[in-house]
Design a protein around this motif. Structure first.
Motif, PDB file in Angstrom:
ATOM      1  N   HIS A   8       6.986   9.719  -6.432  1.00  0.00           N
ATOM      2  CA  HIS A   8       5.738   9.726  -5.845  1.00  0.00           C
ATOM      3  C   HIS A   8       4.947  11.020  -6.521  1.00  0.00           C
ATOM      4  O   HIS A   8       3.632  10.586  -6.812  1.00  0.00           O
ATOM      5  CB  HIS A   8       6.049  10.332  -4.668  1.00  0.00           C
ATOM      6  CG  HIS A   8       5.190  10.618  -3.480  1.00  0.00           C
ATOM      7  ND1 HIS A   8       4.378  11.907  -3.679  1.00  0.00           N
ATOM      8  CD2 HIS A   8       4.612   9.972  -2.646  1.00  0.00           C
ATOM      9  CE1 HIS A   8       3.627  11.914  -2.478  1.00  0.00           C
ATOM     10  NE2 HIS A   8       3.517  10.632  -1.904  1.00  0.00           N
ATOM     11  N   ARG A  15       1.011   0.563   0.156  1.00  0.00           N
ATOM     12  CA  ARG A  15       2.047   1.111   0.865  1.00  0.00           C
ATOM     13  C   ARG A  15       2.217   0.368   2.106  1.00  0.00           C
ATOM     14  O   ARG A  15       3.388  -0.012   2.832  1.00  0.00           O
ATOM     15  CB  ARG A  15       2.039   2.424   0.927  1.00  0.00           C
ATOM     16  CG  ARG A  15       2.247   3.377  -0.177  1.00  0.00           C
ATOM     17  CD  ARG A  15       1.703   4.689   0.071  1.00  0.00           C
ATOM     18  NE  ARG A  15       2.813   5.527   0.839  1.00  0.00           N
ATOM     19  CZ  ARG A  15       2.965   6.620   0.827  1.00  0.00           C
ATOM     20  NH1 ARG A  15       2.178   7.532   0.144  1.00  0.00           N
ATOM     21  NH2 ARG A  15       4.065   7.361   1.577  1.00  0.00           N
ATOM     22  N   LYS A  16       0.968   0.088   2.979  1.00  0.00           N
ATOM     23  CA  LYS A  16       0.965  -0.583   4.103  1.00  0.00           C
ATOM     24  C   LYS A  16       1.410  -2.031   4.144  1.00  0.00           C
ATOM     25  O   LYS A  16       2.051  -2.654   5.003  1.00  0.00           O
ATOM     26  CB  LYS A  16      -0.568  -0.465   4.684  1.00  0.00           C
ATOM     27  CG  LYS A  16      -1.181   0.614   5.278  1.00  0.00           C
ATOM     28  CD  LYS A  16      -2.459   0.394   6.075  1.00  0.00           C
ATOM     29  CE  LYS A  16      -2.947   1.701   6.863  1.00  0.00           C
ATOM     30  NZ  LYS A  16      -4.310   1.381   7.273  1.00  0.00           N
ATOM     31  N   ASP A  37       8.223   0.162  10.227  1.00  0.00           N
ATOM     32  CA  ASP A  37       7.209   1.232  10.945  1.00  0.00           C
ATOM     33  C   ASP A  37       7.602   2.679  10.583  1.00  0.00           C
ATOM     34  O   ASP A  37       8.451   3.052  11.408  1.00  0.00           O
ATOM     35  CB  ASP A  37       7.120   1.072  12.471  1.00  0.00           C
ATOM     36  CG  ASP A  37       6.302   1.967  13.106  1.00  0.00           C
ATOM     37  OD1 ASP A  37       5.423   2.582  12.539  1.00  0.00           O
ATOM     38  OD2 ASP A  37       6.354   2.191  14.401  1.00  0.00           O
ATOM     39  N   ALA A  38       7.330   3.089   9.298  1.00  0.00           N
ATOM     40  CA  ALA A  38       7.830   4.275   9.017  1.00  0.00           C
ATOM     41  C   ALA A  38       6.605   4.902   7.976  1.00  0.00           C
ATOM     42  O   ALA A  38       5.827   4.657   7.542  1.00  0.00           O
ATOM     43  CB  ALA A  38       9.055   4.141   7.955  1.00  0.00           C
ATOM     44  N   ASP A  39       6.654   6.331   8.259  1.00  0.00           N
ATOM     45  CA  ASP A  39       5.422   7.203   7.446  1.00  0.00           C
ATOM     46  C   ASP A  39       6.170   8.441   7.202  1.00  0.00           C
ATOM     47  O   ASP A  39       6.227   9.365   8.268  1.00  0.00           O
ATOM     48  CB  ASP A  39       4.350   7.234   8.253  1.00  0.00           C
ATOM     49  CG  ASP A  39       3.107   7.783   7.500  1.00  0.00           C
ATOM     50  OD1 ASP A  39       3.355   8.138   6.393  1.00  0.00           O
ATOM     51  OD2 ASP A  39       2.510   8.677   8.170  1.00  0.00           O
ATOM     52  N   PRO A  40       6.871   8.787   6.208  1.00  0.00           N
ATOM     53  CA  PRO A  40       6.643   7.847   4.811  1.00  0.00           C
ATOM     54  C   PRO A  40       7.733   6.737   4.834  1.00  0.00           C
ATOM     55  O   PRO A  40       8.657   6.807   5.734  1.00  0.00           O
ATOM     56  CB  PRO A  40       6.861   8.871   3.820  1.00  0.00           C
ATOM     57  CG  PRO A  40       7.770   9.781   4.399  1.00  0.00           C
ATOM     58  CD  PRO A  40       7.445   9.894   5.672  1.00  0.00           C
ATOM     59  N   GLU A  41       7.611   5.976   4.189  1.00  0.00           N
ATOM     60  CA  GLU A  41       8.570   4.719   3.874  1.00  0.00           C
ATOM     61  C   GLU A  41       9.846   5.115   2.911  1.00  0.00           C
ATOM     62  O   GLU A  41      10.760   4.578   3.242  1.00  0.00           O
ATOM     63  CB  GLU A  41       7.859   3.697   3.080  1.00  0.00           C
ATOM     64  CG  GLU A  41       7.457   3.917   1.626  1.00  0.00           C
ATOM     65  CD  GLU A  41       6.152   4.488   1.415  1.00  0.00           C
ATOM     66  OE1 GLU A  41       5.666   4.179   0.622  1.00  0.00           O
ATOM     67  OE2 GLU A  41       5.446   5.008   2.226  1.00  0.00           O
ATOM     68  N   ASP A  59       5.524  11.480   0.545  1.00  0.00           N
ATOM     69  CA  ASP A  59       4.785  12.210   1.520  1.00  0.00           C
ATOM     70  C   ASP A  59       4.250  11.338   2.393  1.00  0.00           C
ATOM     71  O   ASP A  59       3.957   9.972   2.216  1.00  0.00           O
ATOM     72  CB  ASP A  59       3.557  12.766   1.087  1.00  0.00           C
ATOM     73  CG  ASP A  59       3.853  14.373   0.276  1.00  0.00           C
ATOM     74  OD1 ASP A  59       4.785  14.809   0.558  1.00  0.00           O
ATOM     75  OD2 ASP A  59       3.042  14.751  -0.890  1.00  0.00           O
ATOM     76  N   SER A  60       4.014  11.704   3.700  1.00  0.00           N
ATOM     77  CA  SER A  60       3.352  10.853   4.834  1.00  0.00           C
ATOM     78  C   SER A  60       2.004  10.575   4.283  1.00  0.00           C
ATOM     79  O   SER A  60       1.217  11.307   3.097  1.00  0.00           O
ATOM     80  CB  SER A  60       3.370  11.486   6.210  1.00  0.00           C
ATOM     81  OG  SER A  60       2.497  12.875   5.874  1.00  0.00           O
ATOM     82  N   ARG A  61       1.342   9.733   4.942  1.00  0.00           N
ATOM     83  CA  ARG A  61      -0.008   9.401   4.668  1.00  0.00           C
ATOM     84  C   ARG A  61      -1.138  10.549   4.649  1.00  0.00           C
ATOM     85  O   ARG A  61      -1.837  10.865   3.858  1.00  0.00           O
ATOM     86  CB  ARG A  61      -0.562   8.362   5.645  1.00  0.00           C
ATOM     87  CG  ARG A  61      -1.925   7.750   4.806  1.00  0.00           C
ATOM     88  CD  ARG A  61      -2.623   6.672   6.014  1.00  0.00           C
ATOM     89  NE  ARG A  61      -3.924   6.220   5.629  1.00  0.00           N
ATOM     90  CZ  ARG A  61      -5.027   6.829   5.714  1.00  0.00           C
ATOM     91  NH1 ARG A  61      -5.162   8.036   6.181  1.00  0.00           N
ATOM     92  NH2 ARG A  61      -6.080   6.101   5.327  1.00  0.00           N
ATOM     93  N   ALA A  83      -0.199  13.705   4.709  1.00  0.00           N
ATOM     94  CA  ALA A  83       0.197  14.841   3.824  1.00  0.00           C
ATOM     95  C   ALA A  83      -0.285  14.508   2.473  1.00  0.00           C
ATOM     96  O   ALA A  83      -0.768  15.440   1.708  1.00  0.00           O
ATOM     97  CB  ALA A  83       1.864  15.078   3.557  1.00  0.00           C
TER      98      ALA A  83
END
Length: 349
Positions: A147, A262-263, A272-276, A281-283, A285
């Protein structure tokens, strides 16, 4: 990487001619191994074949990149421009393969081509990297390095002087307007002017909501996603590949492409995950981190994510046409949606 092509190449004949080219280029005694697809799991733009060459007793692995015989995803394959792009980026710390040997003379193998050193490592899959395969199994520490090193690569691109990459200008110029015009012309060409209604609707939406101030220009990858990277065992990116879609646009063009891909992966796998992945990082972040790294706010990211999927949809429409013409109507891509559901919802909201 494997390419969609209308004409199958004679690999044995290509190998013999390539050996002659090596002998000419390096002025030594040469032996070439058999040619094989560089990556059968992905890649639909150029023919990319891997081989080993022994020159005067020294053996190295290479990849030869060739425009698809009989036509491909793109109207033109400017390997000269790709060579210039990769060499320039390498000078500024982007890990593109180098040195590259570009051969414009079609007499050698019936086409222009480029040869570059092979980079051996891991390439995350496009649509399944979060659910199976090397990256999913690697654990949070390796995922974090994948990442972050990919994120660092996007930052490195913003530090490349735009005025040193003038060959990346589109016919209509540079920036968002020129890029929209280029892709609209592309999808008209790719469908023989039979543009699907959904794509026409999407371009209308893009133009209606186009950001007035697109932000400072950057050298953009055009296809910025980890599946176009090669990573070592620790997760560090060691190769940045596939520069056919490189352009001069705001950095949001690349960053939006990464977020949108990513989506797309999440939708394709019903996640349904954030982050995957635990190491990502999450979207929110990663947006915040990237803004700190480049020293400004990212603008109109939602619009850029839709723009990314429309561009990808243009390529999907063209690939579907090629596959049907090539007698591969049962290929999974011929059944793929042109645009993800979330993109359709956005343009019809």
């Amino acid at each position: 990487m494997a390419g969609i092509t209308l004409v199958q190449r004679d690999l044995a004949a290509t190998r013999l001619q390539l050996q002659k080219w090596f002998e000419h280029r390096f002025a030594g005694e040469v032996a070439i191994t058999e040619l094989a697809a560089a990556n059968r799991a992905g890649g639909f733009s150029s023919e990319s074949l891997v081989f080993s060459a022994t020159v005067d007793g020294e053996t190295n692995e290479y990849v030869i990149r060739i425009p698809p015989a009989g036509g491909g995803i793109f109207r033109e394959y400017d390997l000269g421009a790709q060579t210039l792009t990769q060499e320039l980026l390498h000078e500024y710390g982007v890990p593109t393969p180098s040195p590259i040997y570009y051969e414009p003379d079609r007499a050698w193998i019936g086409s222009k081509f480029l040869v570059m050193p092979r980079i051996v490592g891991h390439t995350p899959s496009d649509f399944t990297y979060a659910v199976k395969g090397w990256l999913a199994d690697a654990g949070p520490d390796v995922q974090r390095r994948v990442h972050d090193s990919f994120l660092d690569t996007l930052v490195q691109l913003t530090r490349v002087p735009v005025n040193e990459a003038t060959w990346l200008q589109r016919p209509a110029g540079v920036g968002i307007s020129a890029e929209i015009a280029w892709w609209l012309d592309y999808v008209r060409w790719g469908t023989d002017n039979q543009v699907p209604d959904l794509m026409t609707e999407a371009f209308t939406w893009l133009r209606r909501g186009q950001p007035g101030n697109g932000g400072p220009l950057s050298v953009c990858w055009g296809d910025a996603r980890p599946s176009n990277g090669i990573f070592d065992d620790s997760g560090q990116i060691i190769g940045a590949l596939d520069w056919e879609q490189a352009c001069l646009c705001p950095v949001e063009t690349d960053f939006g492409w990464w977020l949108a891909s990513r989506k797309q992966m999440l939708e394709a796998n019903g996640l349904d995950a954030d982050p995957e992945l635990p190491g990502f990082d999450s979207r929110a972040a990663v947006v915040g981190r990237f803004e700190e790294m480049i020293g400004r706010k990212l603008e109109h990211l939602g619009w850029h994510e839709v723009f990314a999927m429309v561009r990808m949809g243009c390529c999907i429409v063209r690939m579907q046409s090629l596959l049907r013409r090539n007698g591969q109507g049962d290929h999974f891509l011929t059944r793929a949606a042109i645009l993800p559901a979330w993109t359709v919802d956005a343009i019809r909201a």
